[in-house]
Design a protein around this motif. Structure first.
Motif, PDB file in Angstrom:
ATOM      1  N   LYS A 239       0.490  -1.114  -0.067  1.00  0.00           N
ATOM      2  CA  LYS A 239       0.047   0.284  -0.428  1.00  0.00           C
ATOM      3  C   LYS A 239       0.836   0.938   0.234  1.00  0.00           C
ATOM      4  N   ARG A 240       2.463   1.193   0.149  1.00  0.00           N
ATOM      5  CA  ARG A 240       3.092   2.491  -0.200  1.00  0.00           C
ATOM      6  C   ARG A 240       3.231   2.534  -1.115  1.00  0.00           C
ATOM      7  N   PHE A 241       2.297   1.657  -2.461  1.00  0.00           N
ATOM      8  CA  PHE A 241       3.002   2.461  -3.837  1.00  0.00           C
ATOM      9  C   PHE A 241       1.914   2.376  -4.693  1.00  0.00           C
ATOM     10  N   GLU A 242       1.743   2.375  -5.502  1.00  0.00           N
ATOM     11  CA  GLU A 242       0.794   2.716  -6.704  1.00  0.00           C
ATOM     12  C   GLU A 242       1.021   2.672  -8.134  1.00  0.00           C
ATOM     13  N   VAL A 243       0.024   1.939  -8.961  1.00  0.00           N
ATOM     14  CA  VAL A 243       0.111   1.767 -10.376  1.00  0.00           C
ATOM     15  C   VAL A 243      -0.099   3.173 -10.800  1.00  0.00           C
ATOM     16  N   VAL A 244       0.664   4.234 -11.346  1.00  0.00           N
ATOM     17  CA  VAL A 244       0.254   5.423 -11.870  1.00  0.00           C
ATOM     18  C   VAL A 244      -1.057   5.679 -13.466  1.00  0.00           C
ATOM     19  N   VAL A 245      -0.862   5.078 -13.948  1.00  0.00           N
ATOM     20  CA  VAL A 245      -1.894   5.015 -14.841  1.00  0.00           C
ATOM     21  C   VAL A 245      -2.035   3.183 -15.506  1.00  0.00           C
ATOM     22  N   PRO A 246      -2.795   2.724 -16.477  1.00  0.00           N
ATOM     23  CA  PRO A 246      -3.237   1.063 -16.413  1.00  0.00           C
ATOM     24  C   PRO A 246      -2.295   0.085 -17.627  1.00  0.00           C
ATOM     25  N   ARG A 247      -1.506  -0.728 -17.167  1.00  0.00           N
ATOM     26  CA  ARG A 247      -0.970  -1.428 -18.123  1.00  0.00           C
ATOM     27  C   ARG A 247      -1.075  -2.357 -18.867  1.00  0.00           C
ATOM     28  N   ASN A 248      -1.056  -1.882 -20.431  1.00  0.00           N
ATOM     29  CA  ASN A 248      -1.648  -2.445 -21.108  1.00  0.00           C
ATOM     30  C   ASN A 248      -0.626  -3.661 -21.809  1.00  0.00           C
ATOM     31  N   PHE A 249       0.412  -3.894 -21.593  1.00  0.00           N
ATOM     32  CA  PHE A 249       1.251  -4.560 -22.422  1.00  0.00           C
ATOM     33  C   PHE A 249       2.408  -5.246 -21.068  1.00  0.00           C
ATOM     34  N   ALA A 250       3.848  -5.091 -21.288  1.00  0.00           N
ATOM     35  CA  ALA A 250       4.904  -5.321 -20.095  1.00  0.00           C
ATOM     36  C   ALA A 250       5.096  -4.624 -19.854  1.00  0.00           C
ATOM     37  N   MET A 251       4.942  -3.546 -20.027  1.00  0.00           N
ATOM     38  CA  MET A 251       5.336  -2.547 -18.533  1.00  0.00           C
ATOM     39  C   MET A 251       3.935  -1.456 -17.816  1.00  0.00           C
ATOM     40  N   VAL A 252       5.373  -1.011 -16.190  1.00  0.00           N
ATOM     41  CA  VAL A 252       3.943  -1.391 -15.517  1.00  0.00           C
ATOM     42  C   VAL A 252       4.641   0.807 -14.967  1.00  0.00           C
ATOM     43  N   CYS A 253       4.016   1.956 -14.841  1.00  0.00           N
ATOM     44  CA  CYS A 253       4.326   2.936 -14.647  1.00  0.00           C
ATOM     45  C   CYS A 253       4.112   2.562 -13.110  1.00  0.00           C
ATOM     46  N   PHE A 254       4.584   3.059 -11.826  1.00  0.00           N
ATOM     47  CA  PHE A 254       4.438   3.083 -10.898  1.00  0.00           C
ATOM     48  C   PHE A 254       5.024   4.168  -9.741  1.00  0.00           C
ATOM     49  N   ARG A 255       4.710   4.202  -8.862  1.00  0.00           N
ATOM     50  CA  ARG A 255       5.307   5.490  -7.862  1.00  0.00           C
ATOM     51  C   ARG A 255       5.142   5.171  -6.145  1.00  0.00           C
ATOM     52  N   VAL A 256       5.849   4.844  -5.381  1.00  0.00           N
ATOM     53  CA  VAL A 256       5.553   4.895  -3.861  1.00  0.00           C
ATOM     54  C   VAL A 256       4.336   6.485  -3.698  1.00  0.00           C
ATOM     55  N   SER A 257       3.388   5.966  -3.442  1.00  0.00           N
ATOM     56  CA  SER A 257       2.329   6.497  -3.628  1.00  0.00           C
ATOM     57  C   SER A 257       2.004   8.013  -2.128  1.00  0.00           C
ATOM     58  N   PRO A 258       1.758   9.066  -2.428  1.00  0.00           N
ATOM     59  CA  PRO A 258       1.492   9.899  -1.402  1.00  0.00           C
ATOM     60  C   PRO A 258       0.463   9.649   0.524  1.00  0.00           C
ATOM     61  N   ARG A 259      -0.036   8.072  -0.041  1.00  0.00           N
ATOM     62  CA  ARG A 259      -0.520   7.339   0.724  1.00  0.00           C
ATOM     63  C   ARG A 259       0.942   7.086   2.204  1.00  0.00           C
ATOM     64  N   ALA A 260       2.014   6.992   0.860  1.00  0.00           N
ATOM     65  CA  ALA A 260       3.100   5.914   2.152  1.00  0.00           C
ATOM     66  C   ALA A 260       3.981   7.666   3.298  1.00  0.00           C
ATOM     67  N   PHE A 261       2.855   8.881   2.322  1.00  0.00           N
ATOM     68  CA  PHE A 261       3.151   9.671   3.552  1.00  0.00           C
ATOM     69  C   PHE A 261       2.770  10.324   4.266  1.00  0.00           C
ATOM     70  N   ALA A 262       1.678  10.092   4.796  1.00  0.00           N
ATOM     71  CA  ALA A 262       0.003   9.742   5.563  1.00  0.00           C
ATOM     72  C   ALA A 262       0.471  10.899   6.883  1.00  0.00           C
ATOM     73  N   ASP A 263       1.361  10.189   7.417  1.00  0.00           N
ATOM     74  CA  ASP A 263       2.300  10.913   8.953  1.00  0.00           C
ATOM     75  C   ASP A 263       3.028  12.387   8.486  1.00  0.00           C
TER      76      ASP A 263
END
Length: 515
Positions: free
Chosen positions: A412-436
Protein backbone atom coordinates in the motif's frame (compact mmCIF):
# COMPACT_ATOMS: atom_id res chain seq x y z
CA UNK A 1 53.25 -9.27 -33.39
CA UNK A 2 49.65 -9.23 -34.55
CA UNK A 3 47.08 -11.74 -35.65
CA UNK A 4 48.73 -11.99 -39.07
CA UNK A 5 52.45 -12.55 -39.66
CA UNK A 6 53.05 -9.33 -41.55
CA UNK A 7 55.94 -7.06 -40.69
CA UNK A 8 55.91 -3.28 -40.77
CA UNK A 9 58.50 -3.30 -43.57
CA UNK A 10 56.36 -5.58 -45.69
CA UNK A 11 53.37 -3.24 -45.35
CA UNK A 12 55.54 -0.16 -45.98
CA UNK A 13 56.99 -1.70 -49.14
CA UNK A 14 53.59 -2.75 -50.44
CA UNK A 15 54.24 -6.46 -49.88
CA UNK A 16 50.95 -7.61 -48.40
CA UNK A 17 50.82 -11.14 -49.84
CA UNK A 18 50.66 -12.58 -46.32
CA UNK A 19 48.02 -10.09 -45.17
CA UNK A 20 44.80 -11.83 -46.21
CA UNK A 21 42.01 -9.72 -44.82
CA UNK A 22 39.49 -12.55 -45.22
CA UNK A 23 41.61 -15.63 -44.69
CA UNK A 24 39.02 -18.38 -44.06
CA UNK A 25 40.95 -20.24 -41.38
CA UNK A 26 41.97 -17.10 -39.53
CA UNK A 27 38.36 -15.93 -39.77
CA UNK A 28 37.23 -19.23 -38.27
CA UNK A 29 39.77 -19.04 -35.44
CA UNK A 30 39.05 -15.45 -34.47
CA UNK A 31 35.33 -15.90 -35.03
CA UNK A 32 35.26 -18.76 -32.53
CA UNK A 33 37.06 -16.55 -30.05
CA UNK A 34 34.51 -13.76 -30.41
CA UNK A 35 31.55 -16.15 -30.15
CA UNK A 36 33.05 -17.69 -27.02
CA UNK A 37 33.62 -14.22 -25.61
CA UNK A 38 29.99 -13.24 -26.17
CA UNK A 39 28.65 -16.56 -24.90
CA UNK A 40 30.57 -16.01 -21.67
CA UNK A 41 29.25 -12.45 -21.56
CA UNK A 42 25.63 -13.63 -21.74
CA UNK A 43 26.37 -16.31 -19.15
CA UNK A 44 27.79 -13.75 -16.72
CA UNK A 45 25.87 -10.60 -17.65
CA UNK A 46 23.87 -10.67 -14.43
CA UNK A 47 27.08 -10.17 -12.46
CA UNK A 48 27.68 -6.69 -13.90
CA UNK A 49 26.07 -3.48 -12.65
CA UNK A 50 23.14 -3.05 -15.04
CA UNK A 51 23.70 0.66 -15.54
CA UNK A 52 27.29 1.59 -16.25
CA UNK A 53 29.00 3.12 -13.23
CA UNK A 54 31.71 5.06 -15.10
CA UNK A 55 32.13 8.81 -15.20
CA UNK A 56 32.20 10.92 -18.39
CA UNK A 57 35.58 10.79 -20.10
CA UNK A 58 36.68 7.56 -18.42
CA UNK A 59 37.74 5.82 -21.63
CA UNK A 60 40.20 8.45 -22.83
CA UNK A 61 42.14 7.85 -19.63
CA UNK A 62 42.46 4.15 -20.41
CA UNK A 63 43.20 4.00 -24.13
CA UNK A 64 46.22 5.29 -26.08
CA UNK A 65 46.03 8.64 -27.83
CA UNK A 66 46.71 7.15 -31.27
CA UNK A 67 46.11 3.93 -33.22
CA UNK A 68 48.74 1.16 -33.10
CA UNK A 69 51.36 1.11 -35.85
CA UNK A 70 51.46 -2.68 -36.06
CA UNK A 71 48.73 -5.35 -35.85
CA UNK A 72 47.64 -6.53 -32.42
CA UNK A 73 46.46 -9.98 -31.41
CA UNK A 74 42.71 -10.57 -31.17
CA UNK A 75 43.32 -12.09 -27.74
CA UNK A 76 44.75 -8.77 -26.54
CA UNK A 77 41.93 -6.79 -28.14
CA UNK A 78 39.24 -8.93 -26.47
CA UNK A 79 41.03 -8.56 -23.16
CA UNK A 80 40.83 -4.79 -23.57
CA UNK A 81 37.12 -5.10 -24.38
CA UNK A 82 36.67 -6.95 -21.11
CA UNK A 83 38.80 -4.56 -19.07
CA UNK A 84 37.88 -1.20 -20.61
CA UNK A 85 34.74 -1.43 -22.74
CA UNK A 86 32.50 -3.69 -20.63
CA UNK A 87 32.70 -1.33 -17.60
CA UNK A 88 31.33 1.42 -19.85
CA UNK A 89 28.42 -0.68 -21.12
CA UNK A 90 24.89 -0.37 -19.80
CA UNK A 91 23.79 -3.98 -20.09
CA UNK A 92 20.64 -3.98 -22.19
CA UNK A 93 20.63 -7.79 -22.20
CA UNK A 94 20.81 -8.08 -18.41
CA UNK A 95 17.82 -9.94 -16.96
CA UNK A 96 17.31 -7.07 -14.51
CA UNK A 97 17.28 -4.42 -17.22
CA UNK A 98 13.83 -2.79 -17.10
CA UNK A 99 14.65 0.65 -18.53
CA UNK A 100 13.37 2.51 -21.60
CA UNK A 101 11.98 -0.25 -23.85
CA UNK A 102 13.74 -3.59 -24.34
CA UNK A 103 16.25 -4.33 -27.07
CA UNK A 104 15.41 -8.01 -27.03
CA UNK A 105 18.18 -10.06 -28.60
CA UNK A 106 18.13 -13.73 -29.50
CA UNK A 107 20.45 -16.37 -30.90
CA UNK A 108 18.60 -16.21 -34.22
CA UNK A 109 18.74 -12.42 -34.27
CA UNK A 110 22.44 -12.41 -33.48
CA UNK A 111 23.31 -15.08 -36.03
CA UNK A 112 21.20 -13.33 -38.64
CA UNK A 113 23.25 -10.22 -37.97
CA UNK A 114 26.43 -12.28 -38.35
CA UNK A 115 25.28 -13.64 -41.71
CA UNK A 116 24.26 -10.16 -42.84
CA UNK A 117 27.62 -8.70 -41.81
CA UNK A 118 29.54 -11.65 -43.22
CA UNK A 119 27.91 -11.43 -46.64
CA UNK A 120 28.33 -7.65 -46.43
CA UNK A 121 26.13 -6.87 -49.41
CA UNK A 122 25.07 -3.30 -50.17
CA UNK A 123 21.54 -3.87 -51.38
CA UNK A 124 20.50 -0.45 -52.61
CA UNK A 125 18.83 -1.86 -55.72
CA UNK A 126 17.65 -5.24 -56.95
CA UNK A 127 20.65 -5.96 -59.16
CA UNK A 128 23.14 -5.24 -56.36
CA UNK A 129 21.81 -8.37 -54.56
CA UNK A 130 18.51 -9.76 -55.82
CA UNK A 131 18.07 -12.06 -52.80
CA UNK A 132 18.33 -9.15 -50.36
CA UNK A 133 15.54 -7.28 -52.12
CA UNK A 134 13.27 -10.25 -52.69
CA UNK A 135 13.67 -11.74 -49.21
CA UNK A 136 12.69 -8.38 -47.71
CA UNK A 137 9.40 -8.38 -49.58
CA UNK A 138 8.69 -11.95 -48.51
CA UNK A 139 9.47 -11.62 -44.80
CA UNK A 140 7.63 -8.31 -44.52
CA UNK A 141 4.56 -10.02 -45.98
CA UNK A 142 5.01 -12.91 -43.54
CA UNK A 143 5.07 -10.52 -40.60
CA UNK A 144 2.23 -8.43 -42.03
CA UNK A 145 0.06 -11.56 -42.21
CA UNK A 146 0.98 -12.45 -38.62
CA UNK A 147 -0.31 -8.99 -37.64
CA UNK A 148 -3.42 -9.50 -39.78
CA UNK A 149 -2.69 -6.29 -41.67
CA UNK A 150 -5.18 -5.51 -44.42
CA UNK A 151 -4.27 -6.87 -47.84
CA UNK A 152 -3.75 -3.27 -48.99
CA UNK A 153 -0.47 -3.22 -46.99
CA UNK A 154 0.81 -6.44 -48.57
CA UNK A 155 2.38 -7.13 -51.96
CA UNK A 156 -0.71 -8.92 -53.20
CA UNK A 157 -2.81 -5.82 -52.52
CA UNK A 158 -0.44 -3.26 -54.01
CA UNK A 159 1.21 -2.32 -50.73
CA UNK A 160 4.73 -3.09 -49.57
CA UNK A 161 6.80 -3.55 -46.48
CA UNK A 162 10.26 -2.01 -46.25
CA UNK A 163 12.80 -2.37 -43.45
CA UNK A 164 14.17 0.89 -42.10
CA UNK A 165 16.81 1.38 -39.41
CA UNK A 166 14.59 3.00 -36.78
CA UNK A 167 11.16 4.50 -36.23
CA UNK A 168 12.71 7.95 -36.60
CA UNK A 169 13.55 7.07 -40.20
CA UNK A 170 10.11 5.55 -40.83
CA UNK A 171 8.33 8.68 -39.58
CA UNK A 172 10.58 11.00 -41.58
CA UNK A 173 10.14 8.98 -44.78
CA UNK A 174 6.36 8.91 -44.52
CA UNK A 175 6.19 12.59 -43.59
CA UNK A 176 8.26 13.51 -46.65
CA UNK A 177 6.00 11.35 -48.82
CA UNK A 178 2.93 13.15 -47.44
CA UNK A 179 4.58 16.54 -47.93
CA UNK A 180 5.48 15.84 -51.54
CA UNK A 181 1.99 14.66 -52.39
CA UNK A 182 0.62 18.06 -51.33
CA UNK A 183 3.49 19.98 -52.92
CA UNK A 184 2.86 18.31 -56.26
CA UNK A 185 -0.73 19.56 -56.11
CA UNK A 186 -0.21 23.03 -54.66
CA UNK A 187 3.42 23.95 -55.28
CA UNK A 188 6.27 24.55 -52.84
CA UNK A 189 4.71 27.79 -51.70
CA UNK A 190 2.33 25.86 -49.48
CA UNK A 191 5.03 24.31 -47.28
CA UNK A 192 4.81 27.11 -44.71
CA UNK A 193 1.14 26.26 -44.16
CA UNK A 194 1.48 22.50 -43.65
CA UNK A 195 0.61 21.26 -40.16
CA UNK A 196 1.72 18.04 -38.44
CA UNK A 197 -0.30 16.53 -35.59
CA UNK A 198 0.50 14.20 -32.71
CA UNK A 199 -0.19 14.23 -29.00
CA UNK A 200 1.91 15.34 -26.08
CA UNK A 201 2.69 11.61 -25.66
CA UNK A 202 3.85 11.09 -29.27
CA UNK A 203 7.52 10.20 -29.65
CA UNK A 204 9.75 13.24 -30.12
CA UNK A 205 10.90 11.73 -33.42
CA UNK A 206 7.81 13.34 -35.00
CA UNK A 207 8.85 16.84 -33.98
CA UNK A 208 12.39 16.18 -35.23
CA UNK A 209 11.06 14.85 -38.55
CA UNK A 210 8.93 17.98 -38.95
CA UNK A 211 12.04 20.14 -38.70
CA UNK A 212 14.05 17.99 -41.08
CA UNK A 213 11.23 17.97 -43.62
CA UNK A 214 11.36 21.77 -43.76
CA UNK A 215 8.09 22.66 -42.07
CA UNK A 216 7.71 25.51 -39.66
CA UNK A 217 8.34 24.46 -36.05
CA UNK A 218 5.28 26.44 -34.98
CA UNK A 219 3.15 24.23 -37.24
CA UNK A 220 3.82 21.15 -35.14
CA UNK A 221 0.91 20.25 -32.86
CA UNK A 222 1.44 18.20 -29.71
CA UNK A 223 -2.19 17.96 -28.63
CA UNK A 224 -2.71 17.68 -24.89
CA UNK A 225 -3.91 14.37 -23.47
CA UNK A 226 -5.50 13.74 -20.10
CA UNK A 227 -6.04 10.99 -17.56
CA UNK A 228 -9.69 10.75 -18.66
CA UNK A 229 -8.57 9.14 -21.94
CA UNK A 230 -5.70 7.21 -20.31
CA UNK A 231 -3.41 9.70 -22.09
CA UNK A 232 -4.51 8.58 -25.53
CA UNK A 233 -5.25 11.24 -28.16
CA UNK A 234 -8.97 12.00 -28.18
CA UNK A 235 -10.94 12.34 -31.39
CA UNK A 236 -12.54 15.55 -30.16
CA UNK A 237 -9.19 17.19 -29.41
CA UNK A 238 -7.82 16.29 -32.83
CA UNK A 239 -10.91 17.54 -34.64
CA UNK A 240 -10.83 20.82 -32.73
CA UNK A 241 -7.14 21.38 -33.51
CA UNK A 242 -7.67 20.66 -37.20
CA UNK A 243 -10.66 22.97 -37.53
CA UNK A 244 -8.81 25.75 -35.71
CA UNK A 245 -5.89 25.47 -38.13
CA UNK A 246 -8.13 25.40 -41.19
CA UNK A 247 -9.86 28.54 -39.94
CA UNK A 248 -6.41 30.13 -39.66
CA UNK A 249 -5.68 29.31 -43.31
CA UNK A 250 -3.35 26.39 -42.59
CA UNK A 251 -3.30 22.96 -44.26
CA UNK A 252 -3.57 19.81 -42.11
CA UNK A 253 -1.04 17.36 -43.53
CA UNK A 254 -0.01 14.49 -41.28
CA UNK A 255 -1.20 12.67 -38.20
CA UNK A 256 1.00 10.29 -36.20
CA UNK A 257 -1.14 8.04 -34.01
CA UNK A 258 0.63 5.86 -31.48
CA UNK A 259 -0.08 2.37 -30.19
CA UNK A 260 2.04 2.09 -27.06
CA UNK A 261 3.48 5.50 -26.22
CA UNK A 262 6.96 5.79 -24.76
CA UNK A 263 5.89 7.33 -21.47
CA UNK A 264 3.11 4.94 -20.50
CA UNK A 265 2.21 2.66 -23.47
CA UNK A 266 -0.99 4.65 -23.96
CA UNK A 267 -3.17 3.77 -26.94
CA UNK A 268 -4.48 6.26 -29.47
CA UNK A 269 -7.83 5.10 -30.94
CA UNK A 270 -6.60 4.28 -34.42
CA UNK A 271 -9.89 3.82 -36.28
CA UNK A 272 -11.72 6.94 -35.05
CA UNK A 273 -8.61 9.12 -35.50
CA UNK A 274 -8.20 7.83 -39.06
CA UNK A 275 -11.81 8.76 -39.77
CA UNK A 276 -11.22 12.34 -38.67
CA UNK A 277 -7.93 12.74 -40.49
CA UNK A 278 -9.27 11.21 -43.71
CA UNK A 279 -12.10 13.73 -43.82
CA UNK A 280 -9.44 16.40 -44.10
CA UNK A 281 -7.26 14.60 -46.66
CA UNK A 282 -4.40 13.90 -44.25
CA UNK A 283 -1.76 11.17 -44.26
CA UNK A 284 -2.08 8.91 -41.19
CA UNK A 285 0.95 7.05 -39.87
CA UNK A 286 0.52 4.59 -36.99
CA UNK A 287 3.63 4.25 -34.83
CA UNK A 288 3.62 0.98 -32.89
CA UNK A 289 7.39 0.85 -32.37
CA UNK A 290 7.18 -1.00 -29.07
CA UNK A 291 3.71 -2.50 -28.87
CA UNK A 292 3.27 -3.54 -32.48
CA UNK A 293 5.10 -6.82 -31.85
CA UNK A 294 2.47 -7.81 -29.27
CA UNK A 295 -0.23 -7.49 -31.91
CA UNK A 296 0.77 -10.85 -33.38
CA UNK A 297 -1.01 -12.23 -30.28
CA UNK A 298 -4.80 -12.48 -30.77
CA UNK A 299 -5.47 -10.89 -27.37
CA UNK A 300 -3.65 -7.70 -28.39
CA UNK A 301 -4.61 -7.42 -32.06
CA UNK A 302 -7.60 -5.17 -31.26
CA UNK A 303 -5.23 -2.35 -30.37
CA UNK A 304 -4.60 -1.77 -34.07
CA UNK A 305 -8.22 -2.15 -35.14
CA UNK A 306 -8.93 0.50 -37.74
CA UNK A 307 -5.46 0.21 -39.27
CA UNK A 308 -7.13 -0.13 -42.67
CA UNK A 309 -7.76 3.62 -42.51
CA UNK A 310 -4.06 4.46 -42.16
CA UNK A 311 -1.56 5.15 -44.93
CA UNK A 312 1.41 3.59 -43.15
CA UNK A 313 2.25 1.50 -40.09
CA UNK A 314 5.53 0.69 -38.38
CA UNK A 315 7.00 -1.33 -35.53
CA UNK A 316 10.52 -1.97 -34.27
CA UNK A 317 11.40 -5.66 -34.45
CA UNK A 318 14.55 -4.78 -32.50
CA UNK A 319 12.50 -3.72 -29.47
CA UNK A 320 10.26 -6.66 -28.61
CA UNK A 321 10.55 -9.09 -31.49
CA UNK A 322 13.92 -10.64 -30.64
CA UNK A 323 15.64 -9.26 -33.75
CA UNK A 324 18.92 -7.59 -32.88
CA UNK A 325 19.28 -3.88 -33.59
CA UNK A 326 18.44 -2.46 -36.06
CA UNK A 327 15.20 -3.52 -37.76
CA UNK A 328 12.23 -1.17 -38.11
CA UNK A 329 9.39 -2.65 -40.15
CA UNK A 330 7.37 -0.14 -42.18
CA UNK A 331 4.33 -0.97 -44.31
CA UNK A 332 2.70 1.36 -46.81
CA UNK A 333 -0.49 1.14 -48.83
CA UNK A 334 0.88 3.33 -51.60
CA UNK A 335 4.54 2.49 -52.09
CA UNK A 336 4.69 4.84 -55.04
CA UNK A 337 4.08 7.81 -52.75
CA UNK A 338 7.34 7.03 -50.99
CA UNK A 339 9.21 6.18 -54.16
CA UNK A 340 8.20 9.44 -55.85
CA UNK A 341 9.40 11.43 -52.84
CA UNK A 342 12.73 9.67 -52.33
CA UNK A 343 13.81 8.19 -55.66
CA UNK A 344 16.86 9.13 -57.69
CA UNK A 345 18.00 7.66 -60.98
CA UNK A 346 21.66 8.48 -61.59
CA UNK A 347 23.33 7.11 -64.68
CA UNK A 348 25.73 4.96 -62.66
CA UNK A 349 22.84 2.96 -61.18
CA UNK A 350 20.81 2.44 -64.36
CA UNK A 351 20.26 -1.21 -65.28
CA UNK A 352 17.92 -3.43 -67.22
CA UNK A 353 16.11 -4.84 -64.16
CA UNK A 354 15.22 -1.39 -62.84
CA UNK A 355 14.16 -0.22 -66.29
CA UNK A 356 11.83 -3.22 -66.62
CA UNK A 357 9.69 -1.93 -63.70
CA UNK A 358 9.44 -5.53 -62.49
CA UNK A 359 11.58 -4.97 -59.39
CA UNK A 360 11.75 -2.53 -56.52
CA UNK A 361 14.93 -0.67 -55.64
CA UNK A 362 14.82 -0.08 -51.89
CA UNK A 363 17.16 2.89 -52.18
CA UNK A 364 14.03 4.74 -53.33
CA UNK A 365 12.15 3.93 -50.12
CA UNK A 366 14.63 5.23 -47.57
CA UNK A 367 16.71 8.30 -46.72
CA UNK A 368 20.16 6.93 -47.48
CA UNK A 369 21.48 5.09 -50.53
CA UNK A 370 23.29 2.10 -49.02
CA UNK A 371 21.39 -0.48 -47.01
CA UNK A 372 22.21 -3.54 -44.98
CA UNK A 373 20.75 -7.01 -45.48
CA UNK A 374 18.43 -6.71 -42.47
CA UNK A 375 15.80 -9.03 -43.95
CA UNK A 376 17.93 -12.13 -43.38
CA UNK A 377 17.97 -11.32 -39.67
CA UNK A 378 14.18 -11.17 -39.49
CA UNK A 379 13.95 -14.31 -41.63
CA UNK A 380 16.09 -16.27 -39.17
CA UNK A 381 13.98 -15.10 -36.24
CA UNK A 382 10.70 -16.07 -37.90
CA UNK A 383 12.00 -19.46 -38.99
CA UNK A 384 14.00 -20.32 -35.87
CA UNK A 385 11.16 -19.67 -33.43
CA UNK A 386 7.92 -19.88 -35.40
CA UNK A 387 4.75 -17.90 -34.79
CA UNK A 388 3.59 -19.94 -31.78
CA UNK A 389 6.84 -19.48 -29.84
CA UNK A 390 7.09 -15.78 -30.66
CA UNK A 391 3.60 -15.32 -29.24
CA UNK A 392 4.59 -17.33 -26.17
CA UNK A 393 7.69 -15.21 -25.57
CA UNK A 394 5.66 -12.00 -25.68
CA UNK A 395 2.89 -13.43 -23.52
CA UNK A 396 5.47 -14.55 -20.94
CA UNK A 397 6.77 -10.98 -20.67
CA UNK A 398 3.24 -9.65 -20.26
CA UNK A 399 2.57 -12.20 -17.51
CA UNK A 400 5.73 -11.10 -15.71
CA UNK A 401 4.55 -7.49 -15.91
CA UNK A 402 1.15 -8.53 -14.53
CA UNK A 403 2.97 -10.26 -11.67
CA UNK A 404 4.95 -7.11 -10.93
CA UNK A 405 1.76 -5.06 -11.09
CA UNK A 406 0.19 -7.32 -8.44
CA UNK A 407 3.25 -6.89 -6.21
CA UNK A 408 2.90 -3.11 -6.48
CA UNK A 409 -0.80 -3.12 -5.62
CA UNK A 410 -0.30 -5.40 -2.61
CA UNK A 411 2.15 -2.97 -0.99
CA UNK A 412 0.00 0.00 0.00
CA UNK A 413 2.99 2.33 0.02
CA UNK A 414 3.02 2.11 -3.77
CA UNK A 415 0.53 2.70 -6.55
CA UNK A 416 0.19 2.05 -10.27
CA UNK A 417 0.07 5.43 -12.01
CA UNK A 418 -1.65 4.49 -15.29
CA UNK A 419 -3.34 1.31 -16.55
CA UNK A 420 -0.95 -1.36 -17.81
CA UNK A 421 -1.56 -2.31 -21.45
CA UNK A 422 1.38 -4.54 -22.33
CA UNK A 423 4.56 -5.47 -20.43
CA UNK A 424 5.34 -2.15 -18.80
CA UNK A 425 4.14 -0.95 -15.40
CA UNK A 426 4.29 2.72 -14.41
CA UNK A 427 4.34 3.01 -10.63
CA UNK A 428 5.52 5.21 -7.78
CA UNK A 429 5.66 5.51 -4.02
CA UNK A 430 2.18 6.82 -3.30
CA UNK A 431 1.36 9.95 -1.31
CA UNK A 432 -0.32 7.50 1.09
CA UNK A 433 3.14 6.42 2.20
CA UNK A 434 3.60 9.89 3.67
CA UNK A 435 0.26 10.13 5.47
CA UNK A 436 2.00 10.99 8.74
CA UNK A 437 3.94 13.84 7.15
CA UNK A 438 2.74 17.39 6.91
CA UNK A 439 3.48 17.71 3.20
CA UNK A 440 2.19 14.37 1.96
CA UNK A 441 -0.23 16.10 -0.43
CA UNK A 442 2.53 18.17 -2.02
CA UNK A 443 2.84 16.55 -5.46
CA UNK A 444 6.17 18.26 -6.11
CA UNK A 445 7.73 16.71 -3.02
CA UNK A 446 6.28 13.30 -3.82
CA UNK A 447 7.74 13.57 -7.33
CA UNK A 448 11.13 14.53 -5.92
CA UNK A 449 11.05 11.57 -3.55
CA UNK A 450 10.35 9.14 -6.40
CA UNK A 451 13.06 10.74 -8.51
CA UNK A 452 15.60 10.25 -5.75
CA UNK A 453 14.34 6.72 -5.16
CA UNK A 454 14.93 5.83 -8.81
CA UNK A 455 18.43 7.29 -8.79
CA UNK A 456 19.26 5.41 -5.60
CA UNK A 457 18.12 2.13 -7.12
CA UNK A 458 19.94 2.65 -10.40
CA UNK A 459 23.16 3.75 -8.70
CA UNK A 460 23.25 0.48 -6.77
CA UNK A 461 23.57 -1.40 -10.06
CA UNK A 462 21.29 -4.38 -9.33
CA UNK A 463 18.37 -3.06 -11.39
CA UNK A 464 17.98 -0.37 -14.04
CA UNK A 465 14.73 1.50 -14.66
CA UNK A 466 13.83 4.86 -16.20
CA UNK A 467 11.04 7.35 -15.61
CA UNK A 468 8.32 9.41 -17.23
CA UNK A 469 6.27 12.38 -16.14
CA UNK A 470 2.63 11.61 -16.92
CA UNK A 471 0.04 14.27 -16.25
CA UNK A 472 2.44 15.96 -13.86
CA UNK A 473 3.14 12.74 -11.96
CA UNK A 474 6.68 11.37 -11.80
CA UNK A 475 6.36 7.65 -12.57
CA UNK A 476 8.97 4.92 -12.51
CA UNK A 477 8.74 2.74 -15.63
CA UNK A 478 9.24 -1.01 -15.21
CA UNK A 479 9.50 -2.42 -18.74
CA UNK A 480 9.77 -6.21 -18.96
CA UNK A 481 11.21 -7.54 -22.20
CA UNK A 482 14.86 -8.54 -21.87
CA UNK A 483 15.29 -12.01 -23.34
CA UNK A 484 16.96 -13.45 -20.22
CA UNK A 485 14.39 -12.14 -17.71
CA UNK A 486 12.24 -14.57 -15.72
CA UNK A 487 9.89 -14.31 -12.74
CA UNK A 488 12.72 -14.56 -10.24
CA UNK A 489 14.37 -11.48 -11.74
CA UNK A 490 11.10 -9.60 -11.40
CA UNK A 491 10.85 -10.67 -7.75
CA UNK A 492 14.47 -9.65 -7.18
CA UNK A 493 13.83 -6.24 -8.69
CA UNK A 494 10.78 -5.74 -6.48
CA UNK A 495 12.76 -6.61 -3.36
CA UNK A 496 15.40 -4.05 -4.36
CA UNK A 497 12.72 -1.41 -4.91
CA UNK A 498 11.10 -2.16 -1.56
CA UNK A 499 14.41 -2.08 0.31
CA UNK A 500 15.42 1.28 -1.12
CA UNK A 501 11.95 2.75 -0.55
CA UNK A 502 11.90 1.48 3.05
CA UNK A 503 15.29 3.02 3.78
CA UNK A 504 14.34 6.36 2.24
CA UNK A 505 10.94 6.50 3.93
CA UNK A 506 12.60 5.79 7.26
CA UNK A 507 14.78 8.88 6.86
CA UNK A 508 11.79 11.10 6.03
CA UNK A 509 11.26 12.29 9.55
CA UNK A 510 10.10 15.32 11.53
CA UNK A 511 6.94 15.56 9.47
CA UNK A 512 8.80 16.56 6.30
CA UNK A 513 9.67 14.71 3.13
CA UNK A 514 13.40 14.65 2.64
CA UNK A 515 14.59 15.84 -0.78
Amino acid sequence: MGSFSTSHDQIKNGCTSKLNLLDPEEFRRQGHMVIDFLADYYKNVEKYPVRSQVEPGYLSQRLPESAPRDPEQMEAILQDVKMHIIPGITHWQSPTYFAYFPASASIAGFLGEVISSGLNVVGFNWISSPAATELEGIVMDWLGKMLQLPNSFLLSGGGRGVIQGTTCEAILCTLVAARDQIVRQMGWGCIGKLVVYGSDQTHFALEKATKIAGMKPENFRAIRTTKSTAFGLSVESLEAAILYDIEAGLIPLFLCATVGTTSSTAIDPVGPLCDVAKRHGMWIHVDAAYAGSACICPEFRHFIDGIEGANSFSLNAHKWFFTNLDCCCLWLKDQQALIKALSTNPECLKNRATDSKQVVDYKDMQIVLSRRFRAIKLWLVLRSFGVANLRNFITAHVNMAKHFERLVTIDKRFEVVVPRNFAMVCFRVSPRAFADHANFNDEKLVNEFNSHLLESINAAGLVFMTHAVIGGVYAIRFAVGASLTNHEHVNKAWRVIQDHAHAMLATSCNGQLQS
